[in-house]
Design an enzyme around this catalytic site. Structure first.
Site, PDB file in Angstrom:
ATOM      1  N   SER A  54      11.334   0.069  -2.173  1.00  0.00           N
ATOM      2  CA  SER A  54      11.066   0.453  -3.569  1.00  0.00           C
ATOM      3  C   SER A  54      12.276   0.271  -4.490  1.00  0.00           C
ATOM      4  O   SER A  54      12.443   1.029  -5.444  1.00  0.00           O
ATOM      5  CB  SER A  54      10.522   1.884  -3.645  1.00  0.00           C
ATOM      6  OG  SER A  54       9.274   1.973  -2.978  1.00  0.00           O
ATOM      7  N   HIS A 104      11.721  -6.830  10.604  1.00  0.00           N
ATOM      8  CA  HIS A 104      11.191  -6.044   9.486  1.00  0.00           C
ATOM      9  C   HIS A 104      10.203  -5.009  10.041  1.00  0.00           C
ATOM     10  O   HIS A 104       9.506  -5.275  11.014  1.00  0.00           O
ATOM     11  CB  HIS A 104      10.496  -6.971   8.484  1.00  0.00           C
ATOM     12  CG  HIS A 104      10.158  -6.276   7.210  1.00  0.00           C
ATOM     13  ND1 HIS A 104       9.046  -5.468   7.081  1.00  0.00           N
ATOM     14  CD2 HIS A 104      10.798  -6.239   6.010  1.00  0.00           C
ATOM     15  CE1 HIS A 104       9.027  -4.968   5.848  1.00  0.00           C
ATOM     16  NE2 HIS A 104      10.070  -5.420   5.184  1.00  0.00           N
ATOM     17  N   GLU A 119       7.415  -4.114   9.110  1.00  0.00           N
ATOM     18  CA  GLU A 119       6.023  -4.580   9.188  1.00  0.00           C
ATOM     19  C   GLU A 119       5.799  -5.422  10.437  1.00  0.00           C
ATOM     20  O   GLU A 119       4.724  -5.413  11.033  1.00  0.00           O
ATOM     21  CB  GLU A 119       5.674  -5.360   7.906  1.00  0.00           C
ATOM     22  CG  GLU A 119       5.530  -4.403   6.732  1.00  0.00           C
ATOM     23  CD  GLU A 119       5.922  -4.990   5.384  1.00  0.00           C
ATOM     24  OE1 GLU A 119       5.952  -6.218   5.234  1.00  0.00           O
ATOM     25  OE2 GLU A 119       6.198  -4.182   4.466  1.00  0.00           O
ATOM     26  N   LYS A 155       7.114 -11.442   1.220  1.00  0.00           N
ATOM     27  CA  LYS A 155       6.054 -11.092   2.175  1.00  0.00           C
ATOM     28  C   LYS A 155       4.922 -12.118   2.075  1.00  0.00           C
ATOM     29  O   LYS A 155       5.197 -13.284   1.789  1.00  0.00           O
ATOM     30  CB  LYS A 155       5.584  -9.648   1.935  1.00  0.00           C
ATOM     31  CG  LYS A 155       6.783  -8.668   1.961  1.00  0.00           C
ATOM     32  CD  LYS A 155       6.404  -7.232   1.998  1.00  0.00           C
ATOM     33  CE  LYS A 155       7.673  -6.380   1.989  1.00  0.00           C
ATOM     34  NZ  LYS A 155       7.405  -4.945   2.087  1.00  0.00           N
ATOM     35  N   GLY A 204       7.176  -0.153  -0.280  1.00  0.00           N
ATOM     36  CA  GLY A 204       5.909  -0.358  -0.982  1.00  0.00           C
ATOM     37  C   GLY A 204       5.263   0.921  -1.479  1.00  0.00           C
ATOM     38  O   GLY A 204       4.093   0.925  -1.860  1.00  0.00           O
ATOM     39  N   ASN A 241      12.180 -10.442  -0.556  1.00  0.00           N
ATOM     40  CA  ASN A 241      11.221 -10.674   0.519  1.00  0.00           C
ATOM     41  C   ASN A 241       9.835 -10.722  -0.119  1.00  0.00           C
ATOM     42  O   ASN A 241       9.286  -9.692  -0.480  1.00  0.00           O
ATOM     43  CB  ASN A 241      11.316  -9.529   1.546  1.00  0.00           C
ATOM     44  CG  ASN A 241      10.261  -9.650   2.636  1.00  0.00           C
ATOM     45  OD1 ASN A 241       9.542 -10.651   2.714  1.00  0.00           O
ATOM     46  ND2 ASN A 241      10.155  -8.616   3.476  1.00  0.00           N
ATOM     47  N   GLU A 262      15.917  -0.134   5.874  1.00  0.00           N
ATOM     48  CA  GLU A 262      14.679   0.009   5.122  1.00  0.00           C
ATOM     49  C   GLU A 262      13.862   1.168   5.679  1.00  0.00           C
ATOM     50  O   GLU A 262      13.108   0.988   6.644  1.00  0.00           O
ATOM     51  CB  GLU A 262      13.848  -1.276   5.213  1.00  0.00           C
ATOM     52  CG  GLU A 262      14.534  -2.497   4.636  1.00  0.00           C
ATOM     53  CD  GLU A 262      13.517  -3.543   4.179  1.00  0.00           C
ATOM     54  OE1 GLU A 262      13.636  -3.990   3.050  1.00  0.00           O
ATOM     55  OE2 GLU A 262      12.604  -3.872   4.952  1.00  0.00           O
TER      56      GLU A 262
HETATM   57  P1  13P Z   1       9.311  -2.902  -1.471  1.00  0.00           P
HETATM   58  O1  13P Z   1      10.504  -3.284  -2.300  1.00  0.00           O
HETATM   59  O2  13P Z   1       8.022  -3.469  -1.992  1.00  0.00           O
HETATM   60  O3  13P Z   1       9.249  -1.426  -1.230  1.00  0.00           O
HETATM   61  O4  13P Z   1       9.494  -3.601  -0.035  1.00  0.00           O
HETATM   62  C1  13P Z   1      10.720  -3.470   0.610  1.00  0.00           C
HETATM   63  C2  13P Z   1      10.742  -4.380   1.769  1.00  0.00           C
HETATM   64  O5  13P Z   1      10.031  -4.198   2.728  1.00  0.00           O
HETATM   65  C3  13P Z   1      11.644  -5.543   1.699  1.00  0.00           C
HETATM   66  O6  13P Z   1      11.762  -6.157   2.929  1.00  0.00           O
END
Ligand code: 13P
Length: 252
Positions: free
Chosen positions: A213, A95, A97, A11, A173, A9, A167
């Site tokens: 992560s 997601h 976010e 983003k 992150g 992803n 997640e």
């Molecule tokens: P990270 O791997 O940067 O922690 O992000 C995970 C994520 O949100 C994947 O959709």
């Protein structure tokens, strides 16, 4: 047997040139090997260019979101059919976010899942608790509510076509990855939920990715767990070498 599935992803990252270079490197690394399913999910404006870079490889193309309507006066939105039209096979939905920043509810996610499935896209449906929810011992209840709300009234035939991603918000992150035990426990709960709502065959066939992560160092341990069927990778998917190392860990 559930085939392991590693998705990146990206983003809201990369320029068009960076995205094409990254996709080219991932495509070259994976080649036509299909023992592990691999996908990259670039920003929507780069989908077509990235799709071209992936052509001829086993790496699939995914989007990070879509709207539930097919077409019409929905300024700024993109329909599932449009994603298919530019070569997408997958779409990430719900997601954290999107849930947190764009106030998407599980009911919204459900409408999108239904629309994506109708367009023959494979939805990657995300669920996960915040740190406060985990500390309050509410992890199981929260992911249950999110999964049930996001699946809504889907039939067994529909559910076997999607992928779930667990997640934990506190692991996204942050560099704080869930321990293999923490992740496996929630994955097992989610699978049990599928068994209760549907059948043991449905529960046994749906892939559940872990995200938060994930990197080249911790991937093998997470992916060794019986209920962890892949990874949804954020930051570590932005460098081909690191992402390919995660794919390699899934091969073992
Ligand atoms: P990270 O791997 O940067 O922690 O992000 C995970 C994520 O949100 C994947 O959709």
């Amino acid at each position: 047997m559930r085939r392991k599935f590693i998705a990146g992803n990206w983003k809201m990252n990369t320029t068009r040139a960076e995205g094409v270079a990254l996709a080219t490197a991932v495509a070259n690394g994976v080649g036509t090997q299909a023992d592990v399913e691999v996908a990259v999910c670039p920003p929507s404006v780069y989908l077509a260019a990235v799709g071209e870079a992936l052509a001829g490889s086993a790496v699939g193309l995914g989007a990070q979101n879509c709207y539930h309507e097919a077409k019409g006066a929905f300024t700024g939105e993109v329909s599932p059919a449009m994603l298919v039209d530019v070569g997408c096979k997958y779409v990430i939905l719900g997601h954290s976010e999107r849930r947190a920043t764009f106030k998407e509810t599980s009911a919204d996610v459900n409408r999108k899942v239904v629309a994506a499935l109708a367009a023959q896209l494979t939805p990657i449906v995300c669920v996960g608790e915040t740190l406060d929810e985990r500390k309050a011992n509410r992890t199981k209840a929260v992911v249950r509510e999110q999964l049930e709300g996001s699946l809504g009234l889907l039939t067994a035939e529909q559910v076997v076509k999607l992928v779930i991603a667990y997640e934990p918000v506190w692991a996204i992150g942050t560099g704080v990855v869930a321990t293999t035990e923490q992740a496996e426990e929630v994955h097992a709960d989610l699978r049990k939920l599928l068994e209760t709502r549907y059948t043991s065959q449905v529960a046994a066939s749906v892939r559940i990715q872990y995200g938060g992560s994930v990197n080249a160092e911790n991937a093998a341990s997470l992916l060794s767990q019986p209920n962890i069927d892949g990874a949804l990778v954020g930051g570590a998917s932005l460098k081909a070498e690191g992402f390919l190392a995660i794919v390699a860990a899934a091969r073992k």
